[in-house]
Design an enzyme around this catalytic site. Structure first.
Site, PDB file in Angstrom:
ATOM      1  N   ARG A   3      15.145  30.186  30.011  1.00 20.68           N
ATOM      2  CA  ARG A   3      14.905  30.245  28.569  1.00 20.68           C
ATOM      3  C   ARG A   3      13.422  30.246  28.235  1.00 20.68           C
ATOM      4  NH1 ARG A   3      18.434  29.499  24.687  1.00 20.68           N
ATOM      5  NH2 ARG A   3      16.840  28.554  23.415  1.00 20.68           N
ATOM      6  N   SER A  72      25.713  35.909  22.764  1.00 20.50           N
ATOM      7  CA  SER A  72      25.926  34.795  21.846  1.00 20.50           C
ATOM      8  C   SER A  72      26.777  35.265  20.676  1.00 20.50           C
ATOM      9  CB  SER A  72      24.594  34.270  21.316  1.00 20.50           C
ATOM     10  OG  SER A  72      23.828  33.724  22.358  1.00 20.50           O
ATOM     11  N   LYS A 101      16.964  25.392  18.825  1.00 15.12           N
ATOM     12  CA  LYS A 101      16.937  26.507  17.879  1.00 15.12           C
ATOM     13  C   LYS A 101      16.869  25.953  16.473  1.00 15.12           C
ATOM     14  CE  LYS A 101      19.093  30.293  20.250  1.00 15.12           C
ATOM     15  NZ  LYS A 101      19.939  31.447  20.088  1.00 15.12           N
TER      16      LYS A 101
END
Length: 176
Positions: A3, A72, A101
């Site tokens: 990530r 997603s 997020k």
């Protein structure tokens, strides 16, 4: 899944190449988050894309038939599109609020159930999951819910090994 959202491309590629060596030595697939270019350059096992990234059908065209593609999804419509586009799995969430997020709309357990029931693909629950709530997530009892993805549950803690052990124990208990 790597990530490294804010890394410069060259730095990200070097980290990904190092991760590939470690993952391959342990028989673990490496998926790159969002960055098809990095996945191609390091020969990663696949990529995970969000709704605002390159569509899964384009990712499939670029990566070919043998790479893993995750998408997603928050809605049943997005889950159906992921299937049509050739994804291998979907990540559904955020199930709970998360620090990774900002302003991320949560779907909750009910939204996760809806997406799982509508999906023809395996589902991984994402967002705000940790050892205190993972059993509730896995306990929804829908066969295509295959697991959870976590970031802050491990990396926002003092001891990653300790947190991973607690999460593993919770998941083993929830799935037996």
């Amino acid at each position: 899944m790597n990530r490294e959202k804010d890394a410069k491309t060259r730095d990200f590629l070097e980290v990904a190449k190092s991760c590939i060596k470690i993952c391959r030595a342990h028989g673990v697939p490496l998926l790159i988050n969002d960055r098809i270019d990095i996945a191609l350059a390091c020969n990663a096992d696949g990529v995970h894309v969000g709704q605002s990234d390159i569509p899964a059908h384009e990712v499939r065209r670029l990566l070919g038939p043998n790479k893993i593609i995750g998408v997603s999804c928050k809605t049943t419509e997005q889950a159906e599109q992921a299937w049509i586009d050739g994804a291998d799995y979907i990540g559904c969430g955020g199930v709970y609020p998360t620090n990774t997020k900002a302003n991320n709309l949560t779907v909750g357990i009910d939204g996760l159930k809806r997406v799982c029931l509508a999906s023809k693909l395996p589902v991984v629950a994402i967002g705000g999951i940790n050892h205190t709530n993972a059993a509730a997530v896995m306990g929804i009892g829908i066969p295509n819910l295959k697991g959870v993805a976590v970031v802050s549950a491990l990396f926002d803690r003092q001891c990653v090994l300790e947190e991973a052990s607690k999460l593993h124990a919770t998941l083993v208990e929830a799935t037996t």
